[in-house]
Design an enzyme around this catalytic site. Structure first.
Site, mmCIF file in Angstrom:
data_model
loop_
_atom_site.group_PDB
_atom_site.id
_atom_site.type_symbol
_atom_site.label_atom_id
_atom_site.label_comp_id
_atom_site.label_asym_id
_atom_site.label_seq_id
_atom_site.Cartn_x
_atom_site.Cartn_y
_atom_site.Cartn_z
ATOM 1 N N ASP A 18 0.867 -1.168 0.000
ATOM 2 C CA ASP A 18 0.000 0.000 0.000
ATOM 3 C C ASP A 18 0.912 1.229 0.000
ATOM 4 O O ASP A 18 2.114 1.128 0.273
ATOM 5 C CB ASP A 18 -0.888 -0.028 1.247
ATOM 6 C CG ASP A 18 -1.687 1.237 1.416
ATOM 7 O OD1 ASP A 18 -2.392 1.627 0.466
ATOM 8 O OD2 ASP A 18 -1.601 1.849 2.503
ATOM 9 N N ASP A 20 -0.059 5.165 1.067
ATOM 10 C CA ASP A 20 -0.175 6.127 2.161
ATOM 11 C C ASP A 20 -0.416 5.411 3.485
ATOM 12 O O ASP A 20 -1.356 4.636 3.617
ATOM 13 C CB ASP A 20 -1.302 7.115 1.886
ATOM 14 C CG ASP A 20 -1.161 8.393 2.690
ATOM 15 O OD1 ASP A 20 -0.145 8.544 3.392
ATOM 16 O OD2 ASP A 20 -2.060 9.238 2.616
#
Length: 239
Positions: A18, A20
């Protein structure tokens, strides 16, 4: 609960990150940006912030402001975030070192994010972080996290053979929605406690919980043998 689990070496065929909350922390920037955007479109920024993390902007806007829920607006809006608030984002500790080691070893990895391509590439440029060979963004799939489609696509982009067991792929996440997405895709999931409480992260049932990516080191990467990671100082969940 303590972060005191002994080191564990685990081998994977590939890694899916992922963005952020996992590679970077742009919380301050996102708060400022959503306050600006919320006031412009007439939606309470606090309502946006309560539901935005780990989810695609377009999915949130479909509920809160349907007339803005189109890719042209979302990509333009998100592309402005690193330009206006680049100074407010920082690296997650350990992220750069881990990515650099994977790149040096030519290990298979990709970024799988709920952000749009302008947002992701903007942050990578601002922070001078390495660009992945493979990228799955918000525009890449019909349904966002916690739907598994994005991580299923990420696995395909790594070019893993159809016979490869899905749980040989590691997803690295921070949000409950992302953790559930990775698990639903059949992958193993390592969660960092950077954006949510440890209780919220644990409730999504990842395989490992660590404070940040300083707990993840590459030990070995060899053709045909996968990527071996050492996971240290994991959370010990007491019965």
């Amino acid at each position: 609960m303590e972060y005191s689990a002994p080191p564990e070496d685990v081998t994977f065929s590939g890694l899916l990150f992922d963005m952020d909350g996992t590679i970077i922390d742009s919380t301050s920037a996102v708060v400022k940006h959503w306050h600006t955007v919320g006031n412009e479109i007439g939606v309470d920024p606090e309502v946006i912030l309560q539901t935005s993390h780990g989810r695609r902007s377009i999915d949130m806007l479909k509920v809160l402001c349907p007339e803005k829920a189109n890719w042209e607006y979302v990509k333009h809006m998100e592309g402005l975030l690193p330009k206006f608030h680049g100074q407010d984002a920082v690296e997650i500790p350990g992220a750069r070192a881990l990515l650099d080691s994977l790149i040096a070893a030519r290990a298979p990895w990709a970024i799988v994010t709920s952000g749009t391509e302008p947002l992701v590439t903007g942050w990578l440029e601002v922070l001078s972080l390495p660009h992945p060979e493979h990228l799955v963004t918000a525009e890449s799939v019909a349904n966002g996290k916690p739907d598994p489609a994005c991580y299923e696509l990420g696995r395909e982009k790594l070019g893993l053979p159809p016979t490869e067991e899905k749980d040989k792929v590691l997803v690295l996440e921070d949000s409950p929605a992302g953790i559930r997405s990775g698990k639903a895709a059949g992958c193993r999931v390592l969660a960092v406690v950077t954006s949510h409480t440890v209780e919220q992260v644990a409730a999504a049932e990842p395989d490992w919980i660590v404070q940040d990516l300083r707990s993840v080191k590459m030990v070995e990467c060899a053709p045909g043998r996968g990527v071996t990671l050492r996971i240290s100082d994991g959370l010990v969940r007491k019965a």
